[in-house]
Design a protein around this motif. Structure first.
Motif, PDB file in Angstrom:
ATOM      1  N   ILE A 187       0.841  -1.206   0.000  1.00 41.46           N
ATOM      2  CA  ILE A 187       0.000   0.000   0.000  1.00 41.46           C
ATOM      3  C   ILE A 187       0.875   1.256   0.000  1.00 41.46           C
ATOM      4  CG2 ILE A 187      -1.569   1.373   1.430  1.00 41.46           C
ATOM      5  CD1 ILE A 187      -2.903  -1.301   2.234  1.00 41.46           C
ATOM      6  N   TRP A 190       2.332   1.721  -3.504  1.00 42.13           N
ATOM      7  CA  TRP A 190       1.313   2.154  -4.462  1.00 42.13           C
ATOM      8  C   TRP A 190       0.930   3.608  -4.234  1.00 42.13           C
ATOM      9  CZ3 TRP A 190       1.110  -0.331  -8.644  1.00 42.13           C
ATOM     10  CH2 TRP A 190       1.085  -1.732  -8.721  1.00 42.13           C
ATOM     11  N   GLN A 191       0.817   4.010  -2.995  1.00 37.31           N
ATOM     12  CA  GLN A 191       0.434   5.396  -2.704  1.00 37.31           C
ATOM     13  C   GLN A 191       1.522   6.370  -3.149  1.00 37.31           C
ATOM     14  OE1 GLN A 191      -0.376   5.022   1.521  1.00 37.31           O
ATOM     15  NE2 GLN A 191      -2.603   4.854   1.166  1.00 37.31           N
ATOM     16  N   GLU A 192       2.779   6.007  -2.897  1.00 38.93           N
ATOM     17  CA  GLU A 192       3.875   6.880  -3.322  1.00 38.93           C
ATOM     18  C   GLU A 192       3.959   6.957  -4.841  1.00 38.93           C
ATOM     19  OE1 GLU A 192       8.713   7.490  -2.652  1.00 38.93           O
ATOM     20  OE2 GLU A 192       7.644   5.890  -1.588  1.00 38.93           O
ATOM     21  N   GLN A 194       1.511   6.433  -6.946  1.00 32.41           N
ATOM     22  CA  GLN A 194       0.338   7.135  -7.461  1.00 32.41           C
ATOM     23  C   GLN A 194       0.520   8.654  -7.371  1.00 32.41           C
ATOM     24  OE1 GLN A 194      -3.456   6.953  -5.254  1.00 32.41           O
ATOM     25  NE2 GLN A 194      -4.414   6.316  -7.180  1.00 32.41           N
ATOM     26  N   ALA A 195       1.111   9.120  -6.293  1.00 36.17           N
ATOM     27  CA  ALA A 195       1.336  10.559  -6.140  1.00 36.17           C
ATOM     28  C   ALA A 195       2.266  11.084  -7.245  1.00 36.17           C
ATOM     29  CB  ALA A 195       1.932  10.850  -4.767  1.00 36.17           C
ATOM     30  N   CYS A 209      -2.568   2.194  -9.975  1.00 40.38           N
ATOM     31  CA  CYS A 209      -2.341   2.292  -8.522  1.00 40.38           C
ATOM     32  C   CYS A 209      -3.676   2.274  -7.776  1.00 40.38           C
ATOM     33  CB  CYS A 209      -1.589   3.579  -8.193  1.00 40.38           C
ATOM     34  SG  CYS A 209       0.129   3.616  -8.773  1.00 40.38           S
ATOM     35  N   LEU A 213      -4.817  -0.339  -4.929  1.00 41.26           N
ATOM     36  CA  LEU A 213      -5.136   0.166  -3.597  1.00 41.26           C
ATOM     37  C   LEU A 213      -6.563  -0.220  -3.187  1.00 41.26           C
ATOM     38  CD1 LEU A 213      -3.465   3.686  -3.856  1.00 41.26           C
ATOM     39  CD2 LEU A 213      -2.812   1.845  -2.279  1.00 41.26           C
ATOM     40  N   ALA A 218      -7.326  -0.125   0.737  1.00 44.14           N
ATOM     41  CA  ALA A 218      -6.739   1.131   1.211  1.00 44.14           C
ATOM     42  C   ALA A 218      -7.608   2.321   0.809  1.00 44.14           C
ATOM     43  CB  ALA A 218      -5.348   1.297   0.636  1.00 44.14           C
TER      44      ALA A 218
END
Length: 218
Positions: A187, A190-192, A194-195, A209, A213, A218
């Motif tokens: 997670i 993926w969050q990093e 996606q940003a 992403c 997630l 998430a």
């Protein structure tokens, strides 16, 4: 697929730095032009694939021959950046054609060239792609070693000169975490990623992403 976007279309270093000064300008121009022609042919073919598999095979063979020729034009000259870029692109074509062993050999060649140039910016791209090949083949520990070294090189880049490459590295790391059940770590990756994709407006990356997630809750 090795990552959204098309970071292989960009060199890790400026032309003046990557190609050195000992290479004749005309030969440099010819090699770069041949590489670009081949890459555009691949891109257009993948966007609008021919109806017959034999036609696709013929195009990939032609593109591969052009990239092989461009690489040959660079050898023997002080042109590590351009040569690495050509070899990574050749590996993409070999992967398109299903030639996994040849793709890995091209990437190993690119990695050796990059290490010899003592340029971390050149090392991280072939290293990342080699890690991807290992992951796709189920060689998770070898993939992890490549990804760890590549990530250290990206993190050491204070100027963040290749954000798309970093996002495309976070992607396979996240996939590896997922495969091993390390969901929290996946997670975070993926969050990093996606940003970064969102900042670069790489919609396919943002969407992938989000899909993972959501699947991870998430």
């Amino acid at each position: 697929r090795w990552g959204p976007g098309d970071e292989s279309s960009r060199s890790e270093t400026p032309a003046s730095a990557s190609c050195g000064v000992t290479m004749p300008g005309s030969l440099l121009d010819d090699a770069r032009a041949l590489m670009e022609t081949a890459w555009q042919t691949r891109r257009y073919t993948l966007m609008s694939p021919p109806a017959e598999a034999s036609e696709m095979k013929a195009v990939l063979h032609e593109v591969h021959a052009q990239l092989d020729g461009a690489a040959g034009m660079c050898r023997g000259f002080d042109a590590p950046g351009l040569l690495v870029q050509i070899l990574v692109r050749r590996a993409h074509v070999e992967k398109d054609a299903g030639w996994a062993d040849q793709a890995r050999a091209s990437l190993e060649d690119a990695l050796t060239t990059a290490r010899s140039a003592n340029n971390p910016g050149l090392v991280r791209t072939p290293l990342r792609h080699i890690g991807n090949l290992h992951r796709e083949a189920g060689r998770n520990e070898k993939a992890r070693l490549c990804h760890t070294e590549a990530m250290a090189l990206y993190k050491a880049d204070d100027h963040n000169t290749d954000p798309l490459g970093l996002a495309n590295l976070l992607r396979p790391i996240a996939l590896l975490h997922e495969a091993e059940g390390a969901n929290d770590e996946a997670i975070g990756c993926w969050q990093e990623a996606q940003a970064i994709y969102r900042a670069l407006e790489v919609r396919v990356g943002v969407d992938e992403c989000a899909e993972h997630l959501n699947a991870l809750g998430a």
